[in-house]
Motif scaffolding. Sequence first.
Motif, PDB file in Angstrom:
ATOM      1  N   ALA A  24       6.071   6.704 -21.938  1.00 40.10           N
ATOM      2  CA  ALA A  24       5.741   5.333 -22.337  1.00 40.10           C
ATOM      3  C   ALA A  24       7.007   4.517 -22.597  1.00 40.10           C
ATOM      4  CB  ALA A  24       4.853   5.343 -23.577  1.00 40.10           C
ATOM      5  N   ALA A  25       8.028   5.175 -23.158  1.00 37.89           N
ATOM      6  CA  ALA A  25       9.294   4.494 -23.437  1.00 37.89           C
ATOM      7  C   ALA A  25      10.019   4.118 -22.153  1.00 37.89           C
ATOM      8  CB  ALA A  25      10.183   5.369 -24.313  1.00 37.89           C
ATOM      9  N   MET A  26       9.741   4.853 -21.069  1.00 35.24           N
ATOM     10  CA  MET A  26      10.392   4.587 -19.787  1.00 35.24           C
ATOM     11  C   MET A  26       9.542   3.705 -18.866  1.00 35.24           C
ATOM     12  SD  MET A  26      13.382   5.874 -19.633  1.00 35.24           S
ATOM     13  CE  MET A  26      13.659   5.793 -17.862  1.00 35.24           C
ATOM     14  N   SER A  27       8.310   3.474 -19.216  1.00 39.00           N
ATOM     15  CA  SER A  27       7.383   2.783 -18.315  1.00 39.00           C
ATOM     16  C   SER A  27       7.606   1.274 -18.307  1.00 39.00           C
ATOM     17  CB  SER A  27       5.943   3.079 -18.716  1.00 39.00           C
ATOM     18  OG  SER A  27       5.037   2.326 -17.926  1.00 39.00           O
ATOM     19  N   THR A  28       7.693   0.705 -17.108  1.00 38.74           N
ATOM     20  CA  THR A  28       7.785  -0.755 -16.968  1.00 38.74           C
ATOM     21  C   THR A  28       6.408  -1.397 -16.843  1.00 38.74           C
ATOM     22  OG1 THR A  28       8.045  -0.527 -14.570  1.00 38.74           O
ATOM     23  CG2 THR A  28      10.057  -0.652 -15.894  1.00 38.74           C
ATOM     24  N   GLY A  29       5.362  -0.582 -16.863  1.00 36.04           N
ATOM     25  CA  GLY A  29       4.004  -1.114 -16.831  1.00 36.04           C
ATOM     26  C   GLY A  29       3.761  -2.034 -15.659  1.00 36.04           C
ATOM     27  N   ASP A  30       3.151  -3.181 -15.930  1.00 35.90           N
ATOM     28  CA  ASP A  30       2.826  -4.130 -14.854  1.00 35.90           C
ATOM     29  C   ASP A  30       3.861  -5.246 -14.748  1.00 35.90           C
ATOM     30  OD1 ASP A  30       2.299  -5.458 -17.183  1.00 35.90           O
ATOM     31  OD2 ASP A  30       0.202  -5.925 -16.729  1.00 35.90           O
ATOM     32  N   LEU A  31       5.029  -5.023 -15.372  1.00 34.08           N
ATOM     33  CA  LEU A  31       6.143  -5.979 -15.299  1.00 34.08           C
ATOM     34  C   LEU A  31       5.763  -7.367 -15.815  1.00 34.08           C
ATOM     35  CD1 LEU A  31       7.846  -5.005 -11.906  1.00 34.08           C
ATOM     36  CD2 LEU A  31       8.674  -4.563 -14.224  1.00 34.08           C
ATOM     37  N   THR A  32       5.036  -7.361 -16.926  1.00 32.34           N
ATOM     38  CA  THR A  32       4.727  -8.606 -17.620  1.00 32.34           C
ATOM     39  C   THR A  32       5.419  -8.575 -18.986  1.00 32.34           C
ATOM     40  OG1 THR A  32       2.770  -7.654 -18.666  1.00 32.34           O
ATOM     41  CG2 THR A  32       2.458  -8.746 -16.514  1.00 32.34           C
ATOM     42  N   VAL A  33       5.390  -9.709 -19.673  1.00 28.81           N
ATOM     43  CA  VAL A  33       5.943  -9.756 -21.030  1.00 28.81           C
ATOM     44  C   VAL A  33       5.210  -8.774 -21.935  1.00 28.81           C
ATOM     45  CG1 VAL A  33       6.213 -11.198 -23.082  1.00 28.81           C
ATOM     46  CG2 VAL A  33       6.843 -12.102 -20.834  1.00 28.81           C
ATOM     47  N   GLU A  34       3.918  -8.604 -21.681  1.00 32.52           N
ATOM     48  CA  GLU A  34       3.155  -7.648 -22.489  1.00 32.52           C
ATOM     49  C   GLU A  34       3.670  -6.218 -22.278  1.00 32.52           C
ATOM     50  OE1 GLU A  34       0.953  -8.253 -24.886  1.00 32.52           O
ATOM     51  OE2 GLU A  34       1.542 -10.338 -24.514  1.00 32.52           O
ATOM     52  N   SER A  35       4.138  -5.924 -21.064  1.00 26.24           N
ATOM     53  CA  SER A  35       4.700  -4.585 -20.819  1.00 26.24           C
ATOM     54  C   SER A  35       5.981  -4.395 -21.622  1.00 26.24           C
ATOM     55  CB  SER A  35       4.962  -4.374 -19.322  1.00 26.24           C
ATOM     56  OG  SER A  35       6.080  -5.108 -18.860  1.00 26.24           O
ATOM     57  N   LEU A  36       6.749  -5.458 -21.811  1.00 22.53           N
ATOM     58  CA  LEU A  36       7.942  -5.384 -22.655  1.00 22.53           C
ATOM     59  C   LEU A  36       7.549  -5.119 -24.109  1.00 22.53           C
ATOM     60  CD1 LEU A  36      10.217  -8.330 -21.426  1.00 22.53           C
ATOM     61  CD2 LEU A  36      10.584  -5.882 -21.096  1.00 22.53           C
ATOM     62  N   LYS A  37       6.559  -5.835 -24.581  1.00 21.04           N
ATOM     63  CA  LYS A  37       6.132  -5.665 -25.972  1.00 21.04           C
ATOM     64  C   LYS A  37       5.638  -4.242 -26.226  1.00 21.04           C
ATOM     65  CE  LYS A  37       4.818 -10.512 -26.656  1.00 21.04           C
ATOM     66  NZ  LYS A  37       3.691 -11.454 -26.922  1.00 21.04           N
ATOM     67  N   SER A  38       4.870  -3.711 -25.284  1.00 21.05           N
ATOM     68  CA  SER A  38       4.338  -2.359 -25.430  1.00 21.05           C
ATOM     69  C   SER A  38       5.471  -1.336 -25.441  1.00 21.05           C
ATOM     70  CB  SER A  38       3.366  -2.061 -24.289  1.00 21.05           C
ATOM     71  OG  SER A  38       2.910  -0.729 -24.343  1.00 21.05           O
ATOM     72  N   ARG A  39       6.402  -1.516 -24.535  1.00 19.06           N
ATOM     73  CA  ARG A  39       7.529  -0.585 -24.455  1.00 19.06           C
ATOM     74  C   ARG A  39       8.388  -0.658 -25.713  1.00 19.06           C
ATOM     75  NH1 ARG A  39      12.059  -0.366 -19.582  1.00 19.06           N
ATOM     76  NH2 ARG A  39      12.862   1.710 -20.109  1.00 19.06           N
ATOM     77  N   GLN A  40       8.600  -1.843 -26.228  1.00 21.31           N
ATOM     78  CA  GLN A  40       9.391  -2.017 -27.441  1.00 21.31           C
ATOM     79  C   GLN A  40       8.751  -1.295 -28.628  1.00 21.31           C
ATOM     80  OE1 GLN A  40       9.456  -5.841 -29.547  1.00 21.31           O
ATOM     81  NE2 GLN A  40      11.700  -5.822 -29.392  1.00 21.31           N
ATOM     82  N   ILE A  41       7.431  -1.384 -28.736  1.00 16.08           N
ATOM     83  CA  ILE A  41       6.719  -0.713 -29.830  1.00 16.08           C
ATOM     84  C   ILE A  41       6.925   0.798 -29.755  1.00 16.08           C
ATOM     85  CG2 ILE A  41       4.408  -0.140 -30.689  1.00 16.08           C
ATOM     86  CD1 ILE A  41       3.594  -3.047 -29.936  1.00 16.08           C
TER      87      ILE A  41
END
Length: 342
Positions: A219-236
Amino acid sequence: MNSMNRPYVQIESENKISTLRHHLEKMLPEFEALPGVVGLTLNGGLSRGYADHLSEIDVTIYLTSEAFVDWQLSKPPIAVGITKLAGQLYDVKYVDFAAESARDWNDTELWDASYAEILFDPEDLLHSVFAEKLADRPEPGKAGNLLMSCWWYFRLTGDSWIHRGDVLQGHYVFNQAVTALVQALFVANREYIPHEKWLLHLSRSLGWTPENWEERLQAAMSTGDLTVESLKSRQITIASLWREIDRYIIENYYPHLPVHMMQKTTYERLKLLAKEGSISKGEWQMRTGSGVPGGDPFYSIFKLEDDELIFDLQALLAIDEDAMYDWHYEVLRAVKEDLQKG
Protein backbone atom coordinates in the motif's frame (compact mmCIF):
# COMPACT_ATOMS: atom_id res chain seq x y z
CA MET A 1 29.46 -12.04 10.60
CA ASN A 2 27.28 -15.06 11.15
CA SER A 3 24.45 -14.88 8.62
CA MET A 4 22.11 -17.01 10.76
CA ASN A 5 18.87 -15.24 11.69
CA ARG A 6 19.66 -12.37 9.37
CA PRO A 7 17.67 -10.99 6.43
CA TYR A 8 17.83 -13.51 3.62
CA VAL A 9 16.82 -13.92 -0.01
CA GLN A 10 13.36 -15.38 -0.64
CA ILE A 11 13.04 -16.02 -4.37
CA GLU A 12 11.06 -18.91 -5.81
CA SER A 13 12.82 -19.19 -9.17
CA GLU A 14 15.55 -21.80 -9.63
CA ASN A 15 18.59 -21.18 -7.48
CA LYS A 16 21.74 -21.85 -9.51
CA ILE A 17 24.14 -21.13 -6.69
CA SER A 18 25.67 -24.63 -6.80
CA THR A 19 26.59 -24.25 -10.47
CA LEU A 20 28.21 -20.85 -9.97
CA ARG A 21 30.03 -21.89 -6.82
CA HIS A 22 31.43 -24.91 -8.64
CA HIS A 23 32.77 -22.58 -11.31
CA LEU A 24 34.31 -20.35 -8.66
CA GLU A 25 36.00 -23.31 -6.97
CA LYS A 26 37.70 -24.17 -10.25
CA MET A 27 38.83 -20.55 -10.70
CA LEU A 28 40.12 -20.06 -7.14
CA PRO A 29 43.65 -21.39 -7.73
CA GLU A 30 44.08 -18.84 -10.52
CA PHE A 31 42.92 -16.01 -8.26
CA GLU A 32 45.09 -17.15 -5.37
CA ALA A 33 48.19 -17.30 -7.59
CA LEU A 34 47.90 -13.67 -8.72
CA PRO A 35 50.87 -11.50 -7.70
CA GLY A 36 50.50 -9.57 -4.45
CA VAL A 37 47.27 -11.19 -3.29
CA VAL A 38 46.61 -10.82 0.43
CA GLY A 39 43.17 -12.39 0.33
CA LEU A 40 39.94 -12.95 -1.59
CA THR A 41 36.28 -12.52 -0.73
CA LEU A 42 33.05 -13.60 -2.36
CA ASN A 43 30.52 -10.78 -2.38
CA GLY A 44 27.19 -10.04 -4.02
CA GLY A 45 24.22 -12.35 -4.39
CA LEU A 46 26.17 -15.60 -4.08
CA SER A 47 27.40 -14.62 -0.64
CA ARG A 48 23.76 -14.11 0.34
CA GLY A 49 22.80 -17.56 -0.90
CA TYR A 50 21.18 -16.97 -4.27
CA ALA A 51 22.11 -16.97 -7.97
CA ASP A 52 20.28 -17.25 -11.28
CA HIS A 53 21.10 -16.82 -14.97
CA LEU A 54 21.28 -13.05 -14.43
CA SER A 55 23.89 -13.30 -11.68
CA GLU A 56 27.60 -12.73 -11.89
CA ILE A 57 30.20 -14.00 -9.43
CA ASP A 58 31.46 -11.05 -7.38
CA VAL A 59 35.06 -11.46 -6.26
CA THR A 60 37.13 -8.85 -4.42
CA ILE A 61 40.92 -9.20 -4.58
CA TYR A 62 42.83 -7.67 -1.67
CA LEU A 63 46.37 -6.69 -2.67
CA THR A 64 49.49 -5.42 -1.01
CA SER A 65 49.95 -1.67 -1.49
CA GLU A 66 52.86 -2.28 -3.85
CA ALA A 67 50.91 -4.73 -5.99
CA PHE A 68 47.89 -2.38 -6.03
CA VAL A 69 50.02 0.41 -7.51
CA ASP A 70 51.52 -2.01 -10.03
CA TRP A 71 48.08 -3.17 -11.14
CA GLN A 72 46.92 0.44 -11.56
CA LEU A 73 49.97 1.53 -13.54
CA SER A 74 50.09 -1.43 -15.86
CA LYS A 75 47.81 -4.04 -17.39
CA PRO A 76 46.37 -6.15 -14.53
CA PRO A 77 47.20 -9.85 -14.68
CA ILE A 78 43.47 -10.65 -14.85
CA ALA A 79 40.53 -8.81 -16.40
CA VAL A 80 38.61 -6.72 -13.87
CA GLY A 81 35.12 -5.27 -13.71
CA ILE A 82 32.31 -7.13 -15.46
CA THR A 83 34.08 -9.83 -17.45
CA LYS A 84 33.72 -13.43 -18.57
CA LEU A 85 36.23 -15.87 -17.15
CA ALA A 86 36.19 -19.41 -18.55
CA GLY A 87 32.71 -18.73 -19.95
CA GLN A 88 31.15 -17.43 -16.72
CA LEU A 89 30.27 -13.83 -15.93
CA TYR A 90 32.28 -12.33 -13.05
CA ASP A 91 32.52 -8.93 -11.42
CA VAL A 92 36.13 -8.66 -10.31
CA LYS A 93 37.35 -5.81 -8.12
CA TYR A 94 40.79 -5.25 -6.66
CA VAL A 95 41.61 -3.03 -3.67
CA ASP A 96 44.57 -1.99 -1.54
CA PHE A 97 44.31 -4.09 1.62
CA ALA A 98 46.13 -1.55 3.80
CA ALA A 99 43.97 1.33 2.56
CA GLU A 100 40.77 -0.68 3.04
CA SER A 101 41.84 -1.55 6.57
CA ALA A 102 42.50 2.08 7.47
CA ARG A 103 39.41 3.81 6.07
CA ASP A 104 35.83 3.87 7.34
CA TRP A 105 33.39 1.73 5.36
CA ASN A 106 30.06 3.24 4.36
CA ASP A 107 26.66 1.68 5.07
CA THR A 108 26.43 -0.27 1.83
CA GLU A 109 29.99 -1.56 2.19
CA LEU A 110 29.32 -2.72 5.73
CA TRP A 111 26.15 -4.47 4.62
CA ASP A 112 27.94 -6.23 1.77
CA ALA A 113 30.88 -7.14 4.03
CA SER A 114 28.52 -8.56 6.66
CA TYR A 115 27.50 -11.28 4.19
CA ALA A 116 30.87 -11.65 2.43
CA GLU A 117 32.59 -15.02 2.47
CA ILE A 118 36.34 -15.00 2.90
CA LEU A 119 37.70 -17.40 0.30
CA PHE A 120 41.43 -17.01 0.78
CA ASP A 121 43.23 -15.54 3.77
CA PRO A 122 46.54 -17.31 4.35
CA GLU A 123 47.74 -14.92 7.06
CA ASP A 124 44.32 -14.38 8.66
CA LEU A 125 44.48 -10.67 7.80
CA LEU A 126 41.03 -10.38 6.25
CA HIS A 127 39.37 -12.16 9.15
CA SER A 128 40.92 -9.66 11.54
CA VAL A 129 39.87 -6.59 9.56
CA PHE A 130 36.33 -7.83 8.91
CA ALA A 131 35.90 -8.66 12.60
CA GLU A 132 36.98 -5.13 13.51
CA LYS A 133 34.81 -3.38 10.93
CA LEU A 134 31.73 -5.44 11.79
CA ALA A 135 32.18 -5.45 15.56
CA ASP A 136 29.43 -2.92 16.18
CA ARG A 137 25.92 -3.27 14.82
CA PRO A 138 24.13 -0.07 13.73
CA GLU A 139 23.00 2.08 16.63
CA PRO A 140 19.22 2.61 16.85
CA GLY A 141 19.79 6.34 17.26
CA LYS A 142 20.90 6.45 13.63
CA ALA A 143 17.26 5.96 12.67
CA GLY A 144 16.49 9.52 13.77
CA ASN A 145 17.87 11.13 10.62
CA LEU A 146 16.21 8.52 8.42
CA LEU A 147 12.84 9.04 10.09
CA MET A 148 13.33 12.78 9.74
CA SER A 149 13.95 12.34 6.02
CA CYS A 150 10.90 10.11 5.69
CA TRP A 151 8.74 12.60 7.58
CA TRP A 152 9.97 15.48 5.43
CA TYR A 153 9.00 13.61 2.28
CA PHE A 154 5.63 12.19 3.29
CA ARG A 155 4.39 15.03 5.52
CA LEU A 156 5.92 18.38 4.58
CA THR A 157 6.53 17.70 0.90
CA GLY A 158 3.57 15.35 0.61
CA ASP A 159 1.13 17.93 1.96
CA SER A 160 2.49 20.46 -0.53
CA TRP A 161 1.91 18.29 -3.59
CA ILE A 162 -1.47 17.06 -2.42
CA HIS A 163 -2.52 20.70 -2.11
CA ARG A 164 -0.93 21.65 -5.44
CA GLY A 165 -2.46 18.67 -7.22
CA ASP A 166 0.64 17.35 -9.00
CA VAL A 167 0.02 13.64 -8.53
CA LEU A 168 3.15 12.33 -10.24
CA GLN A 169 5.43 14.63 -8.26
CA GLY A 170 3.61 13.62 -5.10
CA HIS A 171 4.11 9.92 -5.73
CA TYR A 172 7.75 10.55 -6.57
CA VAL A 173 8.41 12.11 -3.15
CA PHE A 174 6.47 9.30 -1.48
CA ASN A 175 8.91 6.87 -3.12
CA GLN A 176 11.72 8.75 -1.37
CA ALA A 177 9.78 8.53 1.89
CA VAL A 178 9.43 4.75 1.59
CA THR A 179 13.17 4.35 0.97
CA ALA A 180 14.04 6.26 4.15
CA LEU A 181 11.30 4.43 6.07
CA VAL A 182 12.59 0.97 5.18
CA GLN A 183 16.16 2.01 5.88
CA ALA A 184 15.02 3.11 9.34
CA LEU A 185 13.37 -0.29 9.80
CA PHE A 186 16.72 -2.00 9.22
CA VAL A 187 18.35 0.24 11.80
CA ALA A 188 15.49 -0.50 14.21
CA ASN A 189 16.54 -4.14 13.91
CA ARG A 190 20.21 -3.11 14.30
CA GLU A 191 20.88 -4.44 10.83
CA TYR A 192 23.13 -2.88 8.21
CA ILE A 193 21.20 -1.00 5.53
CA PRO A 194 21.21 -2.91 2.22
CA HIS A 195 21.87 -1.52 -1.19
CA GLU A 196 18.58 -0.21 -2.61
CA LYS A 197 18.61 -3.11 -5.09
CA TRP A 198 17.72 -5.41 -2.17
CA LEU A 199 16.12 -3.01 0.31
CA LEU A 200 12.44 -3.98 0.11
CA HIS A 201 13.07 -7.66 -0.60
CA LEU A 202 15.27 -8.25 2.44
CA SER A 203 13.00 -6.21 4.72
CA ARG A 204 10.50 -9.07 4.63
CA SER A 205 12.80 -11.33 6.65
CA LEU A 206 13.83 -8.85 9.34
CA GLY A 207 13.41 -9.98 12.92
CA TRP A 208 10.81 -7.31 13.61
CA THR A 209 8.51 -5.59 11.14
CA PRO A 210 5.33 -3.57 11.62
CA GLU A 211 2.14 -5.61 11.75
CA ASN A 212 0.97 -6.85 8.33
CA TRP A 213 4.19 -5.56 6.81
CA GLU A 214 3.79 -7.08 3.34
CA GLU A 215 0.27 -5.76 2.87
CA ARG A 216 1.11 -2.30 4.18
CA LEU A 217 4.37 -2.13 2.25
CA GLN A 218 2.42 -2.77 -0.95
CA ALA A 219 0.00 0.00 0.00
CA ALA A 220 2.91 2.34 0.77
CA MET A 221 4.29 1.68 -2.73
CA SER A 222 0.98 1.79 -4.60
CA THR A 223 0.22 4.73 -6.90
CA GLY A 224 -3.41 3.63 -7.08
CA ASP A 225 -5.40 5.36 -9.81
CA LEU A 226 -3.01 8.34 -9.95
CA THR A 227 -5.47 10.79 -8.45
CA VAL A 228 -5.05 13.17 -5.52
CA GLU A 229 -7.03 10.66 -3.48
CA SER A 230 -4.35 8.05 -4.24
CA LEU A 231 -1.78 10.44 -2.75
CA LYS A 232 -3.87 10.92 0.37
CA SER A 233 -4.31 7.17 0.82
CA ARG A 234 -0.63 6.50 0.33
CA GLN A 235 0.33 9.25 2.77
CA ILE A 236 -1.91 7.75 5.47
CA THR A 237 -0.26 4.36 5.06
CA ILE A 238 3.29 5.73 5.19
CA ALA A 239 2.43 7.87 8.22
CA SER A 240 1.06 4.88 10.13
CA LEU A 241 4.17 2.82 9.39
CA TRP A 242 6.37 5.77 10.39
CA ARG A 243 4.63 6.05 13.75
CA GLU A 244 4.94 2.31 14.39
CA ILE A 245 8.67 2.17 13.62
CA ASP A 246 9.30 5.33 15.64
CA ARG A 247 7.37 3.91 18.60
CA TYR A 248 9.19 0.56 18.40
CA ILE A 249 12.62 2.18 18.57
CA ILE A 250 11.66 4.46 21.46
CA GLU A 251 10.01 1.70 23.50
CA ASN A 252 12.90 -0.71 23.01
CA TYR A 253 15.93 1.57 23.17
CA TYR A 254 14.96 5.01 24.53
CA PRO A 255 11.94 4.41 26.80
CA HIS A 256 12.22 7.82 28.50
CA LEU A 257 12.46 9.88 25.31
CA PRO A 258 9.46 12.29 25.29
CA VAL A 259 9.73 13.25 21.61
CA HIS A 260 9.96 11.46 18.27
CA MET A 261 13.25 9.91 17.17
CA MET A 262 13.69 12.62 14.54
CA GLN A 263 13.69 15.20 17.36
CA LYS A 264 16.01 13.30 19.70
CA THR A 265 19.22 15.21 18.95
CA THR A 266 17.54 18.63 19.18
CA TYR A 267 15.82 17.63 22.43
CA GLU A 268 19.07 16.40 23.99
CA ARG A 269 20.90 19.59 23.04
CA LEU A 270 18.16 21.85 24.35
CA LYS A 271 17.98 19.82 27.55
CA LEU A 272 21.76 20.14 27.94
CA LEU A 273 21.58 23.92 27.62
CA ALA A 274 18.72 24.14 30.12
CA LYS A 275 20.49 21.85 32.61
CA GLU A 276 23.83 23.64 32.44
CA GLY A 277 22.38 27.14 32.45
CA SER A 278 25.65 28.44 31.08
CA ILE A 279 28.10 26.65 28.83
CA SER A 280 31.14 27.85 26.89
CA LYS A 281 31.18 27.72 23.10
CA GLY A 282 34.08 25.29 23.23
CA GLU A 283 32.35 22.89 25.60
CA TRP A 284 29.10 23.15 23.64
CA GLN A 285 30.88 22.19 20.46
CA MET A 286 32.73 19.37 22.20
CA ARG A 287 29.56 17.90 23.72
CA THR A 288 27.15 18.43 20.82
CA GLY A 289 29.44 18.39 17.79
CA SER A 290 27.81 21.58 16.53
CA GLY A 291 28.43 25.30 16.53
CA VAL A 292 26.42 28.01 18.25
CA PRO A 293 22.74 27.33 17.45
CA GLY A 294 21.32 29.87 15.04
CA GLY A 295 17.72 28.74 14.77
CA ASP A 296 14.70 27.49 16.67
CA PRO A 297 14.00 26.16 19.19
CA PHE A 298 17.21 27.70 20.62
CA TYR A 299 17.32 31.17 19.13
CA SER A 300 14.97 32.98 21.53
CA ILE A 301 16.01 31.24 24.75
CA PHE A 302 19.71 31.95 25.10
CA LYS A 303 22.16 34.81 24.91
CA LEU A 304 25.78 34.73 23.86
CA GLU A 305 28.00 36.65 26.28
CA ASP A 306 31.79 36.44 26.42
CA ASP A 307 31.80 33.17 24.48
CA GLU A 308 29.23 31.68 26.88
CA LEU A 309 25.80 30.39 25.92
CA ILE A 310 23.49 31.69 28.68
CA PHE A 311 20.14 29.91 29.03
CA ASP A 312 17.10 32.18 29.57
CA LEU A 313 14.51 30.21 31.53
CA GLN A 314 11.94 32.99 31.57
CA ALA A 315 12.13 33.32 27.80
CA LEU A 316 11.52 29.59 27.40
CA LEU A 317 8.53 29.63 29.76
CA ALA A 318 7.04 32.63 27.94
CA ILE A 319 7.00 31.02 24.50
CA ASP A 320 3.64 29.57 23.45
CA GLU A 321 2.88 27.18 20.61
CA ASP A 322 1.82 29.92 18.19
CA ALA A 323 5.24 31.56 18.36
CA MET A 324 7.17 28.66 16.90
CA TYR A 325 6.95 25.99 14.21
CA ASP A 326 5.15 22.88 15.55
CA TRP A 327 8.18 20.60 15.17
CA HIS A 328 10.34 22.94 17.26
CA TYR A 329 7.66 23.68 19.83
CA GLU A 330 7.17 19.98 20.54
CA VAL A 331 10.83 19.80 21.55
CA LEU A 332 10.67 22.99 23.59
CA ARG A 333 7.51 21.81 25.35
CA ALA A 334 9.19 18.51 26.28
CA VAL A 335 12.13 20.36 27.85
CA LYS A 336 9.73 22.76 29.59
CA GLU A 337 7.89 19.78 31.11
CA ASP A 338 11.21 18.27 32.21
CA LEU A 339 12.07 21.49 34.03
CA GLN A 340 8.67 21.67 35.69
CA LYS A 341 9.12 18.12 36.97
CA GLY A 342 12.41 19.14 38.49
